[in-house]
Design an enzyme around this catalytic site. Structure first.
Site, short mmCIF file in Angstrom:
data_model
loop_
_atom_site.label_atom_id
_atom_site.label_comp_id
_atom_site.label_asym_id
_atom_site.label_seq_id
_atom_site.Cartn_x
_atom_site.Cartn_y
_atom_site.Cartn_z
N ALA A 263 0.85 -1.19 0.00
CA ALA A 263 0.00 0.00 0.00
C ALA A 263 0.89 1.24 0.00
O ALA A 263 2.09 1.16 0.24
CB ALA A 263 -0.89 -0.01 1.23
N GLY B 111 -0.58 -5.54 -0.25
CA GLY B 111 -1.55 -5.41 -1.33
C GLY B 111 -1.00 -5.90 -2.67
O GLY B 111 -1.76 -6.37 -3.52
N GLU C 152 -1.51 -9.50 -2.67
CA GLU C 152 -2.95 -9.77 -2.79
C GLU C 152 -3.41 -9.67 -4.25
O GLU C 152 -4.21 -10.47 -4.72
CB GLU C 152 -3.75 -8.82 -1.89
CG GLU C 152 -3.59 -9.20 -0.42
CD GLU C 152 -4.27 -8.25 0.55
OE1 GLU C 152 -4.06 -7.03 0.42
OE2 GLU C 152 -5.01 -8.73 1.42
N GLU D 53 2.04 -6.54 6.99
CA GLU D 53 1.05 -5.70 7.67
C GLU D 53 1.13 -5.78 9.19
O GLU D 53 0.93 -4.78 9.89
CB GLU D 53 -0.37 -6.10 7.24
CG GLU D 53 -0.79 -5.64 5.86
CD GLU D 53 -0.36 -6.58 4.75
OE1 GLU D 53 0.46 -7.49 5.01
OE2 GLU D 53 -0.86 -6.42 3.62
#
Ligand code: NAI
Length: 687
Positions: free
Chosen positions: A65, A104, A107, A127
């Protein structure tokens, strides 16, 4: 090649649509990147192409992110929108990974049908380090690939998985030659098309999770096995819950739970503290007054004076990064002992391979003659803590070392300017204050003398990064930052005992707050005989030492220790404490746990404010970095300065005044604290 937007290009290579993302420095998921991914996949899926490949330009795949701009997260297509689009694809999607596919980024890659990577790529979910969990399907898709056990380990540790291990786990489908990612991934895409491989979405897979359905033991055991590691943290607990949901519940229900927990975590004070701290560490590496054009000098060879506790550990830092290092001692015997301790440390370190130990030892040369330092670019002194001895050593060093060589002292308390004055090169003198054990502890205080040159500072800032230390910049002042602030708390333990409290009670309060141990246990660990008393004071520490109790290393300290070094209640220590109280004519007082905590922590906050007032630290956040890395301050609380800002400085000052009236002048609020409180400001505000 057509531009999808400023960061995404779409081209075609035969039957394969190639989406190339180029958003330096690390292709983080900014608004533009999300728009590029969304529009790019839409265009690729609307084209004639039979497959689509996502690849990144620059040094890495999508690295996560964009936490510098969280406000933008709510704008444009969300990660979920991109994933839904990818999940709906009617032809093979591939992700080509290099650098770091984190958070992310991973992901997104997990929504492709196939993943190809170069061997140096790393995959992971960091994270948890920010008090978060993956928020866009990571906890639901990963277990469907690796099984729940591995997924739990990967997500709760935050540690990256190397591409070859990812291949073994089925997390990537193929490794391709380093430097040839695009060609290799295209070849793999063609293979998929020619073989007509079925399009299995990860969200539809059940094979890795079905065997664990209805078996909550797995998750209970994982929680139990990691209880100490996860102590006080919210995120790991929610990660376990989410992975369990992946096993037990339909995909979309698991996804909804993950999302709910993600937002709860993001709002939690813990995650906010960790995110604050993440930036605090990065900021600490910067000296605002350093002219940007300052060039660091190259360090190719290092010298260390003194092969004792600190010198040996310091030398290991340089051997570890391949720098030849010369260790100087006064006597052959001390040198041999020092080198043997280093060898032992290497041999005992986890996963140590004998050839690695030999390679590192071969970089270390012992000598009794300072003349052997003539070609060193940096020399760090770690001899006895005595100003006269250090001045003499620096005078000799100045003559022995080539012009331009940097001379540093590892002193804990002494004045760097006095030491620099013993040389003809004060611009090249500074403090490099390591913490014990120096090969393990992450903190390095860089102490700028009045005359330390910008070039010298730039050089050691860069070197600190190379040896992977967390650096904090300090000015000259007694105890610099970490020791000074932490000792404000330790100085109060005498009073606690005189008020009738037991070491175990005080230690428990601070342990429960999140410290790895309380102040008494810590003093036992450090060794009661090496901690100095404040001038003119006779403390419980010296009573213990006189009673033959030097801490864990000999005779026990405030506690007795069993063979595994677990603390046990000690009747002998209790007797020393009782005698100490009697000699002082002390009267027991009622003290609540809250008061123990506030007194301990606010003394540190107050000392930190003084450190700022004196200009010893340039930023409140630097003090937090020093205390978290040097003294185990719980990162979930951000550090003492951040903690005080969250409580509110007006409350902190009011309590300090109450304590001052009740317990003495050591609680008198620092002028800066009073002023900021009156102005309704925070310690973090630059002023
Ligand atoms: P130490 O006593 O274990 O080692 C000092 C070594 O220096 C001894 O081996 C001694 O033989 C050698 N030495 C003394 N004078 C010398 C000279 N003129 N030439 C060559 N070698 C000489 O002491 P330690 O604990 O390693 O401390 C060293 C310095 O590091 C001190 O300034 C101390 O304040 C500082 N320091 C210590 C920390 C600790 O936790 N022990 C933490 C941070 C800094």
């Amino acid at each position: 090649m057509t531009a999808v937007n400023t960061v995404m290009d779409l081209s075609h290579d035969g039957e394969v649509a190639v989406l190339t993302l180029d958003s330096p420095p690390v292709n983080a998921l900014s608004l533009a990147v999300r728009e590029g991914l969304f529009e790019g996949f839409k265009a690729a899926l609307a084209s004639e192409a039979k497959a689509a490949l996502l690849i990144c330009a620059g040094r890495t795949f999508i690295s996560g992110a964009d936490i510098t701009n969280l406000g933008d997260m709510l704008k444009g297509p969300s990660l979920e929108d991109i994933e839904t689009l990818m999940d709906g694809a009617d032809r093979p999607l591939l992700a080509a990974l290099h650098g770091t596919a984190f958070g992310g980024g991973l992901e997104v890659a997990l929504c492709a049908h196939f993943r190809v990577a170069v061997p140096s790529a790393k995959l992971g979910f960091p994270e948890v380090n920010l008090g978060l969990l993956p928020g866009a399907g990571g906890t639901q898709r990963l277990p469907r690939v690796t099984g729940p056990q591995k997924a739990l380990e990967i997500i709760t540790s935050g540690k990256p998985v190397r591409a070859p291990d990812a291949l073994a786990l089925g997390l990537v489908d193929d490794l391709v030659e380093e430097g040839k990612l695009r060609d290799g991934a295209l070849a793999f895409a063609r293979l998929v098309l020619s073989e007509g491989r079925p399009l299995k979405r990860i969200r539809d897979r059940d094979d890795q999770i079905a065997p664990f359905r209805g078996k909550p033991e797995l998750f209970e055991q994982f929680r139990k096995a990691n209880a100490a590691k996860f102590r006080g943290q919210i995120a790991p607990d929610w990660i376990v819950e989410a992975v369990q949901a992946a096993v037990e519940k339909p995909f979309d229900e698991g996804l909804a739970l993950e999302k709910q927990r993600f937002f709860q975590a993001a709002m939690s004070p813990q995650s906010q503290a960790r995110r604050y701290y993440f930036f605090a560490e990065r900021t600490a590496q910067k000296a605002p007054d350093l002219p940007p054009e300052t060039k660091p000098r190259e360090i190719r060879k290092v010298g260390v004076i003194g092969a004792g506790t600190m010198g040996g550990g310091i030398a290991m830092n340089f051997a570890n990064i391949g720098l030849p290092t010369t260790l100087i001692e006064m006597k052959q015997e001390a040198l041999d002992r020092g080198l043997a301790v280093i060898r032992g440390n290497y041999e005992r370190s986890r996963g140590a391979r004998p050839e690695e130990t030999e390679q590192r030892m071969s970089l270390l040369t012992g000598s009794l003659d300072m003349a052997d330092l003539a070609d060193c670019d940096l020399v760090i002194e770690a001899v006895f803590e005595n100003l006269e001895v250090k001045k003499e050593v620096f005078g000799k060093l100045d003559k022995a070392c080539k012009p331009g060589a940097i001379l540093a002292s590892n002193t804990s308390y002494l004045n760097i300017d006095d030491i620099a004055a013993a040389t003809s090169r004060p611009g090249e003198v500074l403090g490099l204050h390591f913490f014990s054990p120096a090969n393990v502890m992450p903190l390095l205080e860089i102490v700028r003398g009045a005359k330390t040159s910008p070039e010298t500072l730039a050089t050691v800032l860069e070197l600190g990064k190379r040896i992977r230390k967390t650096v904090v910049i300090s000015r000259v002042g007694p105890g610099f930052i970490a020791n000074r602030v932490a000792s404000a708390r330790l100085a109060e333990i005498n009073s606690f005992l005189l008020e009738g409290l037991s070491p175990a009670r005080v230690d428990k309060v601070l342990y429960d707050f999140g410290f790895p141990m309380g102040p008494f246990a810590m003093m036992d660990l450090v060794g009661l005989d090496v901690i100095p008393d404040p001038p003119g004071q006779k403390t419980i520490r010296s009573w213990m030492v006189e009673a033959g109790r030097r801490g864990q290393k000999g005779g026990g300290g405030f506690y007795d220790y069993d063979a595994a070094r677990n603390p046990q209640p000690s009747p002998a220590a209790d007797q020393v404490i009782a005698d100490f109280r009697q000699a002082a004519g002390a009267q027991p007082k009622e003290v609540t746990d809250e008061e123990i905590l506030e007194r301990s922590l606010y003394l540190e906050v107050n000392e930190g404010a003084k450190v700022l007032d004196e200009g010893v630290a340039i930023r409140a956040s630097d003090i937090d970095v020093a205390l978290v890395n040097g003294y185990g301050w719980p990162v979930d609380r951000g550090g003492p300065m951040y903690y005080a800002d969250q409580i509110g400085l007006d409350k902190v000052v009011a309590r300090l005044k109450e304590f001052e009236a009740k317990f003495g002048p050591q609680y008198e609020p620092a002028p800066r604290l009073e002023r900021l409180a009156a102005e309704g400001k925070k310690l973090a505000d630059r002023s």
